[in-house]
Design an enzyme around this catalytic site. Structure first.
Site, PDB file in Angstrom:
ATOM      1  N   CYS A  94       0.834  -1.199   0.000  1.00  0.00           N
ATOM      2  CA  CYS A  94       0.000   0.000   0.000  1.00  0.00           C
ATOM      3  C   CYS A  94       0.872   1.254   0.000  1.00  0.00           C
ATOM      4  CB  CYS A  94      -0.930  -0.027   1.216  1.00  0.00           C
ATOM      5  SG  CYS A  94      -2.114   1.324   1.256  1.00  0.00           S
ATOM      6  N   CYS A  95       1.890   1.281   0.865  1.00  0.00           N
ATOM      7  CA  CYS A  95       2.796   2.438   0.894  1.00  0.00           C
ATOM      8  C   CYS A  95       3.530   2.586  -0.438  1.00  0.00           C
ATOM      9  CB  CYS A  95       3.814   2.303   2.020  1.00  0.00           C
ATOM     10  SG  CYS A  95       3.195   2.678   3.666  1.00  0.00           S
ATOM     11  N   CYS A 177      -1.303   8.360   7.606  1.00  0.00           N
ATOM     12  CA  CYS A 177      -2.631   7.969   7.120  1.00  0.00           C
ATOM     13  C   CYS A 177      -3.493   7.467   8.289  1.00  0.00           C
ATOM     14  CB  CYS A 177      -2.498   6.845   6.105  1.00  0.00           C
ATOM     15  SG  CYS A 177      -1.569   7.267   4.624  1.00  0.00           S
ATOM     16  N   CYS A 180      -3.302   3.772   9.647  1.00  0.00           N
ATOM     17  CA  CYS A 180      -2.012   3.297  10.169  1.00  0.00           C
ATOM     18  C   CYS A 180      -1.425   4.228  11.218  1.00  0.00           C
ATOM     19  CB  CYS A 180      -1.015   3.139   9.017  1.00  0.00           C
ATOM     20  SG  CYS A 180      -1.600   2.042   7.715  1.00  0.00           S
ATOM     21  N   CYS A 202       7.701   4.118   5.805  1.00  0.00           N
ATOM     22  CA  CYS A 202       6.810   3.851   4.671  1.00  0.00           C
ATOM     23  C   CYS A 202       7.563   3.533   3.386  1.00  0.00           C
ATOM     24  CB  CYS A 202       5.903   5.054   4.430  1.00  0.00           C
ATOM     25  SG  CYS A 202       6.809   6.569   4.090  1.00  0.00           S
TER      26      CYS A 202
HETATM   27  S1  SF4 Z   1       0.513   4.528   5.755  1.00  0.00           S
HETATM   28 FE1  SF4 Z   1      -1.075   2.897   5.646  1.00  0.00          FE
HETATM   29  S2  SF4 Z   1      -2.796   3.709   4.427  1.00  0.00           S
HETATM   30 FE2  SF4 Z   1      -0.969   5.069   4.136  1.00  0.00          FE
HETATM   31  S3  SF4 Z   1      -0.029   4.356   2.262  1.00  0.00           S
HETATM   32 FE3  SF4 Z   1       0.996   3.279   3.972  1.00  0.00          FE
HETATM   33  S4  SF4 Z   1      -0.151   1.348   4.340  1.00  0.00           S
HETATM   34 FE4  SF4 Z   1      -1.404   2.704   2.985  1.00  0.00          FE
END
Ligand code: SF4
Length: 222
Positions: A94-95, A177, A180, A202
């Site tokens: 996701c990151c 975010c 998280c 991240c």
């Molecule tokens: S911090 Fe969490 S929601 Fe944001 S990009 Fe990374 S995994 Fe995705």
């Protein structure tokens, strides 16, 4: 390099050295880097990466600071077809899709990147240089407030009457975010990020950096 320079001096040096090939990114967890950059180089473009999962308070706060201080703010987004809700199963992926890819797209063709990393953010950032090579992205990375403590940040914000992020006094010393980020103690400001997992970064700030002493040309790492 620039270890004894003030953040204003570092930012002005970077702007002189790299001109339009300099990218300033902020997260708006606090107002300091955006304000410093706009003071040092009035009108400089400031980039916010909106992952699609920012707290509503962060989006409001960024717009509030833009209006108050006349920031030249540009918001960068993930690709529109990026898969949704990957954070539920794979935070690294996701990151990579929502933070790292938009950053690398923003840095494409640029020579230098300004970030708000500070040594006092935590152990993983304790050795952050003021200027380093981002070997992964083939840019010079400039961290003008690397040496600043929380006290320095608070003092600067107070001296310039900068408003705090609305979540700061609700127990969030570090803000990313919403899926998280959890409240954490001031002693471990990043402890609320990906809490309950081994993840601490991240992927934006993984560079294998080193101090630089040579002038760059576009796309060069030497
Ligand atoms: S911090 Fe969490 S929601 Fe944001 S990009 Fe990374 S995994 Fe995705």
């Amino acid at each position: 390099m620039h270890e004894n320079s003030t953040p204003h001096e570092v930012l002005r040096w970077a702007h002189t050295e790299f001109g339009p090939d300099l990218v300033v990114t902020v997260s708006f967890a606090d107002p300091v880097l955006a304000h410093l950059a706009n003071e040092a180089v009035p009108g400089i473009e400031i980039v916010l990466i909106d992952t699609g999962y920012l707290f509503a308070e962060t989006s409001w706060y960024a717009d509030d600071l833009r209006r108050r201080f006349g920031l030249n703010l540009r918001t960068v987004h993930p690709h529109p077809d990026v898969e949704r809700d990957v954070w539920q199963t794979d935070t690294d992926a996701c990151c990579a899709a929502r933070k790292v890819e938009p950053l690398e797209r923003t840095l494409a063709g640029k020579r230098a990147w300004v970030s708000g990393l500070r040594r006092s953010d935590g152990a993983s950032r304790a050795n952050t240089p003021v200027v380093q090579d981002d070997l992964l992205r083939r840019v010079v990375k400039v961290n003008p407030i690397a040496r600043w403590t929380d006290h320095d940040v608070d003092s600067y914000a107070a001296a310039h009457r900068l408003p705090a992020h609305p979540l700061t006094d609700r127990g969030y010393p570090s803000i990313g975010c919403w899926p998280c980020t959890r409240p954490s103690s001031a002693d471990d400001p990043r402890g609320g990020r990906w809490s309950g997992s081994e993840k601490t970064e991240c992927g934006l700030h993984v560079s294998g950096g080193e101090l630089v002493g040579v002038r760059r040309t576009t796309g060069s790492t030497s």
